[in-house]
Write an enzyme that holds these catalytic residues in place. Structure first.
Site, PDB file in Angstrom:
ATOM      1  CG  ASP A  35     -13.572  -4.069  -0.397  1.00 12.03           C
ATOM      2  OD1 ASP A  35     -12.518  -4.435  -0.418  1.00 12.03           O
ATOM      3  OD2 ASP A  35     -13.303  -2.424  -0.208  1.00 12.03           O
ATOM      4  CG  ASP A  63      -1.906  -0.885   1.277  1.00  9.70           C
ATOM      5  OD1 ASP A  63      -1.676  -1.692   0.033  1.00  9.70           O
ATOM      6  OD2 ASP A  63      -2.477  -1.043   2.156  1.00  9.70           O
TER       7      ASP A  63
END
EC number: 5.3.1.16
Length: 244
Positions: A131, A9
């Site tokens: 998600d 990330d």
């Protein structure tokens, strides 16, 4: 064959980890992203996963120069996600040499646009990030996990699987960045109902046992924190998936 997919990330070029997507709960790692990806590639990873957290917050600041450099310098497949909201953004990433683009909230908020993207770029170039959080049923969360939608996960999968969807990245957001272990039950359920969909599991991978448990269920397991923190190596992950 289930693959380990190492993940980074990035915020402004720095390698970070967020807990449950919270920018306030940020840990910065002093790693050079290119060196780290090359290390993962050398260790045997066939795919790499990058989340552009700067671009997720502000699409005008997407880290395209860095992403293009990473895509050019590694010889394995790179997939990129992070708040992608338009056809133009998908095209820009694919033009950078990215193999697959991950799109998330758009699949729930603008199905028409999502289907246009699937059709224009093809099912091999697009990964749908779903998600999910367990309420009475698994529902899909949107807007970087800040709100739960009223869409049930299996209904969303049913809709898109009939429209040519091939790849999904499914994160149990109660687990992400927590290293509490993966939700094997969730992935088994998806695999049983949609056996033709390639599932990438994400969130909570804490041990080689988690990889073992997902072998044969998922096409890939995204691992971020466990690799960055040295819990196990890419080589160990590959061996585990080959031998499990």
């Amino acid at each position: 064959m289930t693959q380990i997919i190492p993940a980074l990330d990035l915020i402004d070029g720095e390698v970070v980890r967020l807990v449950k997507g919270d920018y306030k709960q940020k840990k910065v790692y002093k790693y050079n992203p290119l060196k780290k990806f090359k290390e993962y590639e050398k260790a045997g990873a066939k795919e790499l996963h990058l989340v552009d957290l700067t671009g997720a917050k502000d699409p005008s600041k997407r880290q395209l120069v860095l992403i293009e450099k990473l895509a050019k310098e590694v010889s394995v497949n790179l997939q990129v996600g992070g708040g992608i909201r338009s056809k133009e953004e998908v095209k820009a990433l694919l033009d950078c040499g990215v193999k697959r683009v991950v799109i998330g909230s758009m699949a729930i908020k603008d199905a028409t646009l999502c289907l246009e993207i699937l059709k224009k770029f093809g099912s091999e170039a697009i990964v749908l990030a779903l998600d999910t959080i367990l309420k009475e049923d698994y529902v899909v969360a949107v807007n970087a996990w800040q709100e739960a939608s009223d869409k049930k996960l299996m209904e969303v999968l049913d809709f898109y699987s009939n429209k040519g969807l091939k790849h999904i990245l499914c994160t149990d957001i109660s687990k992400d960045g927590t290293m509490q272990g993966v939700n094997v039950r969730l992935y088994k359920l998806i695999h049983e109902i949609f056996p033709k969909i390639c599932i990438q599991a994400s969130g909570g991978v804490a041990s080689l046992k988690d990889l073992e448990n997902l072998k044969g269920i998922c096409s890939g397991v995204i691992v971020g924190k466990a690799l960055l923190d040295g819990v196990f190596s890419v080589e160990e992950g590959i061996r585990c998936l080959q031998n499990a």
